[in-house]
Structure formats: structure tokens, C-alpha cells
Design a protein around this motif. Structure first.
Motif, PDB file in Angstrom:
ATOM      1  N   SER A  14       0.818  -1.222   0.000  1.00  0.00           N
ATOM      2  CA  SER A  14       0.000   0.000   0.000  1.00  0.00           C
ATOM      3  C   SER A  14       0.845   1.261   0.000  1.00  0.00           C
ATOM      4  O   SER A  14       0.325   2.359  -0.169  1.00  0.00           O
ATOM      5  CB  SER A  14      -0.886   0.014   1.247  1.00  0.00           C
ATOM      6  OG  SER A  14      -0.058   0.023   2.400  1.00  0.00           O
ATOM      7  N   GLY A  15       2.154   1.133   0.206  1.00  0.00           N
ATOM      8  CA  GLY A  15       3.010   2.320   0.334  1.00  0.00           C
ATOM      9  C   GLY A  15       3.528   2.815  -1.004  1.00  0.00           C
ATOM     10  O   GLY A  15       3.016   2.446  -2.073  1.00  0.00           O
ATOM     11  N   GLY A  18       4.999   0.024  -3.258  1.00  0.00           N
ATOM     12  CA  GLY A  18       3.937  -0.929  -3.576  1.00  0.00           C
ATOM     13  C   GLY A  18       2.978  -0.367  -4.609  1.00  0.00           C
ATOM     14  O   GLY A  18       2.587  -1.060  -5.553  1.00  0.00           O
ATOM     15  N   GLY A  82       7.050  -2.729   6.278  1.00  0.00           N
ATOM     16  CA  GLY A  82       7.944  -2.221   7.308  1.00  0.00           C
ATOM     17  C   GLY A  82       7.584  -0.803   7.689  1.00  0.00           C
ATOM     18  O   GLY A  82       7.215  -0.008   6.812  1.00  0.00           O
ATOM     19  N   SER A  84       7.876   2.940   8.218  1.00  0.00           N
ATOM     20  CA  SER A  84       8.719   3.873   7.475  1.00  0.00           C
ATOM     21  C   SER A  84       9.937   4.308   8.307  1.00  0.00           C
ATOM     22  O   SER A  84       9.830   4.520   9.513  1.00  0.00           O
ATOM     23  CB  SER A  84       7.888   5.099   7.088  1.00  0.00           C
ATOM     24  OG  SER A  84       8.732   6.090   6.567  1.00  0.00           O
ATOM     25  N   LEU A  96       9.471  -0.568  16.418  1.00  0.00           N
ATOM     26  CA  LEU A  96       8.542  -0.803  15.301  1.00  0.00           C
ATOM     27  C   LEU A  96       9.276  -1.035  13.981  1.00  0.00           C
ATOM     28  O   LEU A  96       8.914  -1.915  13.200  1.00  0.00           O
ATOM     29  CB  LEU A  96       7.629   0.414  15.128  1.00  0.00           C
ATOM     30  CG  LEU A  96       6.288   0.382  15.842  1.00  0.00           C
ATOM     31  CD1 LEU A  96       5.541   1.696  15.597  1.00  0.00           C
ATOM     32  CD2 LEU A  96       5.440  -0.792  15.320  1.00  0.00           C
ATOM     33  N   SER A 126      15.450  -5.156   1.314  1.00  0.00           N
ATOM     34  CA  SER A 126      16.506  -4.790   2.256  1.00  0.00           C
ATOM     35  C   SER A 126      16.848  -3.361   1.856  1.00  0.00           C
ATOM     36  O   SER A 126      15.973  -2.668   1.322  1.00  0.00           O
ATOM     37  CB  SER A 126      17.691  -5.746   2.136  1.00  0.00           C
ATOM     38  OG  SER A 126      18.755  -5.291   2.943  1.00  0.00           O
ATOM     39  N   VAL A 190      14.477   5.385  -4.287  1.00  0.00           N
ATOM     40  CA  VAL A 190      13.737   5.273  -5.546  1.00  0.00           C
ATOM     41  C   VAL A 190      13.118   6.636  -5.853  1.00  0.00           C
ATOM     42  O   VAL A 190      12.404   7.210  -5.024  1.00  0.00           O
ATOM     43  CB  VAL A 190      12.643   4.181  -5.448  1.00  0.00           C
ATOM     44  CG1 VAL A 190      11.890   4.063  -6.778  1.00  0.00           C
ATOM     45  CG2 VAL A 190      13.262   2.839  -5.070  1.00  0.00           C
TER      46      VAL A 190
HETATM   47  N1  LIG Z   1      11.220   4.136  -0.899  1.00  0.00           N
HETATM   48  C1  LIG Z   1      12.515   3.916  -1.085  1.00  0.00           C
HETATM   49  O1  LIG Z   1      13.191   4.693  -1.792  1.00  0.00           O
HETATM   50  C2  LIG Z   1      13.167   2.713  -0.433  1.00  0.00           C
HETATM   51  C3  LIG Z   1      14.526   2.494  -0.622  1.00  0.00           C
HETATM   52  C4  LIG Z   1      15.130   1.394  -0.029  1.00  0.00           C
HETATM   53  C5  LIG Z   1      14.391   0.511   0.731  1.00  0.00           C
HETATM   54  N2  LIG Z   1      13.060   0.741   0.919  1.00  0.00           N
HETATM   55  C6  LIG Z   1      12.287  -0.215   1.738  1.00  0.00           C
HETATM   56  O2  LIG Z   1      11.275  -0.777   0.905  1.00  0.00           O
HETATM   57  C7  LIG Z   1      10.078  -0.981   1.672  1.00  0.00           C
HETATM   58  C8  LIG Z   1       8.921  -0.272   1.007  1.00  0.00           C
HETATM   59  O3  LIG Z   1       9.235   1.116   0.872  1.00  0.00           O
HETATM   60  P1  LIG Z   1       8.097   2.215   0.721  1.00  0.00           P
HETATM   61  O4  LIG Z   1       8.778   3.486   0.391  1.00  0.00           O
HETATM   62  O5  LIG Z   1       7.013   1.708  -0.150  1.00  0.00           O
HETATM   63  O6  LIG Z   1       7.575   2.285   2.221  1.00  0.00           O
HETATM   64  P2  LIG Z   1       6.153   2.795   2.772  1.00  0.00           P
HETATM   65  O7  LIG Z   1       5.540   3.750   1.800  1.00  0.00           O
HETATM   66  O8  LIG Z   1       6.379   3.252   4.164  1.00  0.00           O
HETATM   67  O9  LIG Z   1       5.258   1.457   2.760  1.00  0.00           O
HETATM   68  C9  LIG Z   1       5.541   0.380   3.584  1.00  0.00           C
HETATM   69  C10 LIG Z   1       4.287  -0.391   3.908  1.00  0.00           C
HETATM   70  O10 LIG Z   1       4.577  -1.261   5.004  1.00  0.00           O
HETATM   71  C11 LIG Z   1       3.411  -1.442   5.799  1.00  0.00           C
HETATM   72  N3  LIG Z   1       3.738  -1.257   7.222  1.00  0.00           N
HETATM   73  C12 LIG Z   1       3.995  -0.103   7.889  1.00  0.00           C
HETATM   74  N4  LIG Z   1       4.189  -0.339   9.193  1.00  0.00           N
HETATM   75  C13 LIG Z   1       4.042  -1.683   9.358  1.00  0.00           C
HETATM   76  C14 LIG Z   1       4.086  -2.546  10.481  1.00  0.00           C
HETATM   77  N5  LIG Z   1       4.310  -2.071  11.720  1.00  0.00           N
HETATM   78  N6  LIG Z   1       3.892  -3.879  10.276  1.00  0.00           N
HETATM   79  C15 LIG Z   1       3.637  -4.375   9.041  1.00  0.00           C
HETATM   80  N7  LIG Z   1       3.555  -3.586   7.934  1.00  0.00           N
HETATM   81  C16 LIG Z   1       3.761  -2.269   8.110  1.00  0.00           C
HETATM   82  C17 LIG Z   1       2.393  -0.382   5.390  1.00  0.00           C
HETATM   83  O11 LIG Z   1       1.276  -1.051   4.789  1.00  0.00           O
HETATM   84  P3  LIG Z   1      -0.163  -1.190   5.548  1.00  0.00           P
HETATM   85  O12 LIG Z   1      -0.325   0.004   6.437  1.00  0.00           O
HETATM   86  O13 LIG Z   1      -1.139  -1.207   4.413  1.00  0.00           O
HETATM   87  O14 LIG Z   1      -0.110  -2.479   6.285  1.00  0.00           O
HETATM   88  C18 LIG Z   1       3.121   0.476   4.361  1.00  0.00           C
HETATM   89  O15 LIG Z   1       2.314   0.850   3.272  1.00  0.00           O
HETATM   90  C19 LIG Z   1      10.340  -0.438   3.084  1.00  0.00           C
HETATM   91  O16 LIG Z   1      10.629  -1.515   3.923  1.00  0.00           O
HETATM   92  C20 LIG Z   1      11.560   0.463   2.901  1.00  0.00           C
HETATM   93  O17 LIG Z   1      12.363   0.499   4.074  1.00  0.00           O
HETATM   94  C21 LIG Z   1      12.429   1.823   0.361  1.00  0.00           C
END
Ligand SMILES: NC(=O)c1ccc[n+]([C@@H]2O[C@H](COP(=O)([O-])OP(=O)(O)OC[C@H]3O[C@@H](n4cnc5c(N)ncnc54)[C@H](OP(=O)(O)O)[C@@H]3O)[C@@H](O)[C@H]2O)c1
Length: 339
Positions: A14-15, A18, A82, A84, A96, A126, A190
Motif C-alpha cells: 500500500s506504500g 507498492g 515495514g 517507514s 517498530l 533490504s 527510488v
Molecule cells: N522508498 C525507497 O526509496 C526505499 C529504498 C530502499 C528501501 N526501501 C524499503 O522498501 C520498503 C517499502 O518502501 P516504501 O517506500 O514503499 O515504504 P512505505 O511507503 O512506508 O510502505 C511500507 C508499507 O509497510 C506497511 N507497514 C507499515 N508499518 C508496518 C508494520 N508495523 N507492520 C507491518 N507492515 C507495516 C504499510 O502497509 P499497511 O499500512 O497497508 O499495512 C506500508 O504501506 C520499506 O521496507 C523500505 O524500508 C524503500
């Protein structure tokens, strides 16, 4: 004969990443299932593309439940769940950040083990942050350096990254997941137009004249365009020999100073006020985030993707930013108010 519809499961879908992946796969006719702790608001994603199935299923990110049945027969699981990292690192948030990544990874291992027809491949998030803060050379999967550096303030992030990757290894070992390929995504920042990513914030700073060099500007920034992020994951899914750790980053990381200059060029604001370390510390406190996201030198290159035949659409930052600026229908641009 028509081809079988590809089925992709995205826990935490959902993030920002995603939604980016969901749109990408949905527009290609795949069936996407998002696992979310709160499916109701996410269900609008199901309307992403009228021609395909996007559904949202409830899970809690730590216990087995009816959601696990959806993994049976899937082509790929891409775990993005995960808490944020864009927050203050106080004790409750630290717990968390750590638990949400470890628990979701461990329970997915159990769910895959319970499948009679397990997914072909499991990609688990990761981070490129796992490598050492450095300026001299790039970190690759083969030769990357590790270990926290005080100047980068990265000790806790490294704990999370290693805990996350160890959980993935444990999930494979404990559940003997021999029928599912395992891939760890060490992803750099990203850059994308979907709301919630870091690019929107950077772009808005640059537009109001705050897009100057940050904290001296020597620290490297690794990045990847959202389209190459989706293409790289899809390449890993469809390449049967792909296995293990991959750096998901464009081939040319660059110092913060050069990145900010490229950003100012892209948004057409040639001047930007520089920010020192202490100014950024104060700003981060009020924005409820951490300076490590800026101070750490992330010099990471995608050696394995390049060696194994993946080709990037956006290798250098200026062309990536030009593309994002020209294709940003929902960009914050339209909502930005400057008093
Ligand atoms: N964005 C980047 O540039 C980037 C770069 C490197 C790594 N990452 C990693 O890639 C993953 C996704 O990134 P993103 O930017 O899409 O992150 P995001 O927008 O924060 O989305 C992460 C999703 O994880 C779920 N979540 C949040 N807290 C949680 C909890 N306590 N337990 C279980 N699920 C939980 C939420 O979904 P629900 O609320 O719907 O359950 C949320 O939509 C993350 O783990 C991030 O650390 C991201």
C-alpha cells in the motif's frame, strides 16, 4: 492459446513502492494482491486498471491467517512491509522499524512453506544503506564494506538492515524453502512521482530555493528511477538464474552537490540555499525525521544486475529527473503553495 496471467503478491504494497509496482504490473495485465493491515483505504488501488485484478487482503504482518492461502500458486512474492524509516529514531519507533521487518519476513517464510504449490520466487526488501559510509570507491555485492561510522550516524539503520537480512536467511533455513528462489533487494532511494517517496520533498525544496548543497555535498547518493526499479524487479522475477543479493541502484551514484545541481536544473530554479549539518539537524527535528538519510555517503552500484545482463533505461541522474519532471501528472507541483 492465451498465456497464463501472472500473479504477484505484495505484502506492504500500500506504500510508495507498492503503489508504483502495482500500477506497473496492473498496466501489464497481471493480477496483483496487496497484503495490508488496513485494507479499506487501500482498496482504491483495486481501481488502478479496470482490465485487471488488483485485490487487497488483510494480514497483520506477523501471524499466519487466511491471507496465506493467496500465496499458493503465485508467481512472485515481493515483501515491502515495514514501518517507514522517515521518522525520529526514538525507542518506540526503533522497535517498530525492527519488529515490522523481521516479523513480516519470518511469517512469510512460514506461509510459503505451507503452500502446496509455493511461489516461484520471493523478493524481500533490504536496503542499500547496509553498506559502509564511504567516498573512495563504490560498494558492490561482491566487494562492499560494512560497519557503522559515527559521522554517518548509521549504527541503528545497520542494525535494522542486518536484522532484516538475517530474518530472510532464517526463514529459508527454518522452513527449508528449496522450491522458491530467494532474492534480497538492497534498494537505493527510488525516485518516483507516486506520493510518499523522497523525490517529492526534494523537488519542493528546490522549487522554493532550498535546493542547495547539503552538509558539504561530498556524500554520495545512490538512486534509481521508479521505472528501472520496476523493470529490475521484473527482470529478477523472470530470470530463473537470479538468486541471492542484488543492489537495486542506477550505475552512476553522484555526490550530493552534483545531485542538488541536477535537481535545480530539472525544476528550473538555478539558485539554492546551501544547508550545513547543524541547519539540517534542526530542520530534521522539526520535520520529525533523521539526518542520517542525508549525511550518509551511499556509494552503491548494481554490479550483479549489469554483469548478468540487465540494462537500465536511466543510467544518469539528469535524464532520470528530466523524465520525472515531464511525466508527473500527480506531482506535488500542482499543490505547492509559496506564500
Ligand atoms: N522508498 C525507497 O526509496 C526505499 C529504498 C530502499 C528501501 N526501501 C524499503 O522498501 C520498503 C517499502 O518502501 P516504501 O517506500 O514503499 O515504504 P512505505 O511507503 O512506508 O510502505 C511500507 C508499507 O509497510 C506497511 N507497514 C507499515 N508499518 C508496518 C508494520 N508495523 N507492520 C507491518 N507492515 C507495516 C504499510 O502497509 P499497511 O499500512 O497497508 O499495512 C506500508 O504501506 C520499506 O521496507 C523500505 O524500508 C524503500
Amino acid at each position: 492459446m492465451s498465456e497464463k496471467q501472472q500473479r504477484i503478491i505484495i505484502p506492504g504494497g500500500s506504500g510508495f513502492l507498492g503503489r508504483t509496482l502495482t500500477e506497473w504490473y496492473a498496466s501489464r495485465g497481471c493480477q496483483v494482491t496487496i497484503l495490508s493491515r488496513d485494507p479499506a483505504p487501500v482498496s482504491t488501488l483495486a481501481n488502478t486498471n479496470a482490465n485487471v485484478n488488483v485485490n487487497v487482503i488483510a494480514w497483520d504482518g506477523k501471524n499466519l491467517g487466511a491471507w496465506a492461502d493467496h500465496l499458493d500458486g503465485a508467481d512472485a512474492v515481493i515483501n515491502l512491509a515495514g514501518r517507514s524509516v522517515n521518522c525520529r529514531y526514538h525507542a518506540a519507533n526503533r522497535r517498530l522499524m525492527m519488529d515490522s521487518r523481521i516479523d513480516s519476513t519470518l511469517v512469510l517464510g512460514k506461509a510459503i512453506a505451507a503452500c502446496s504449490n509455493p511461489p516461484e520466487v520471493w523478493l524481500n526488501s533490504s536496503t542499500a544503506t547496509i553498506y559502509r559510509h564511504r567516498f573512495d570507491a563504490a560498494n558492490t555485492e561482491r566487494d562492499g564494506l560494512y560497519g557503522a561510522v559515527r559521522e554517518a550516524k548509521d549504527a541503528f539503520s545497520l542494525e535494522v538492515a542486518h536484522g532484516w537480512e538475517d530474518a530472510f536467511a532464517k526463514a529459508y533455513m527454518d522452513n527449508d524453502l528449496q522450491r522458491t528462489r530467494g532474492i534480497l533487494l538492497r534498494t537505493a532511494i527510488v525516485l518516483g512521482n507516486e506520493p510518499g517517496g523522497g523525490y517529492g520533498t526534494l523537488r519542493n525544496l528546490a522549487r522554493v530555493g532550498l535546493g542547495g548543497t547539503m552538509a558539504g555535498g561530498h556524500q554520495f547518493v545512490s538512486w534509481i528511477h521508479e521505472r528501472d526499479f520496476c523493470r529490475a524487479l521484473d527482470w529478477l522475477i523472470s530470470t530463473p538464474s537470479a538468486n541471492g543479493i542484488y543492489n537495486i541502484a542506477a550505475p552512476h551514484p553522484l555526490p550530493n552537490k552534483a545531485m542538488m545541481a541536477a535537481l535545480r536544473g530539472a525544476v528550473g530554479v538555478p539558485v539554492g540555499l546551501p544547508a550545513t549539518r547543524w541547519m539540517l539537524e534542526i530542520g530534521a527535528f522539526f520535520l520529525r525525521t533523521e539526518t542520517e538519510l542525508i549525511f550518509k555517503s551511499r556509494r552503491v552500484v548494481p554490479e550483479r544486475l549489469l554483469e548478468e545482463g540487465f540494462t537500465f533505461e536511466f543510467e544518469k541522474l539528469p535524464e532520470a529527473l528530466a523524465d520525472l519532471e515531464s511525466s508527473s501528472p500527480k506531482a506535488e507541483r500542482d499543490h505547492l503553495v509559496v506564500d
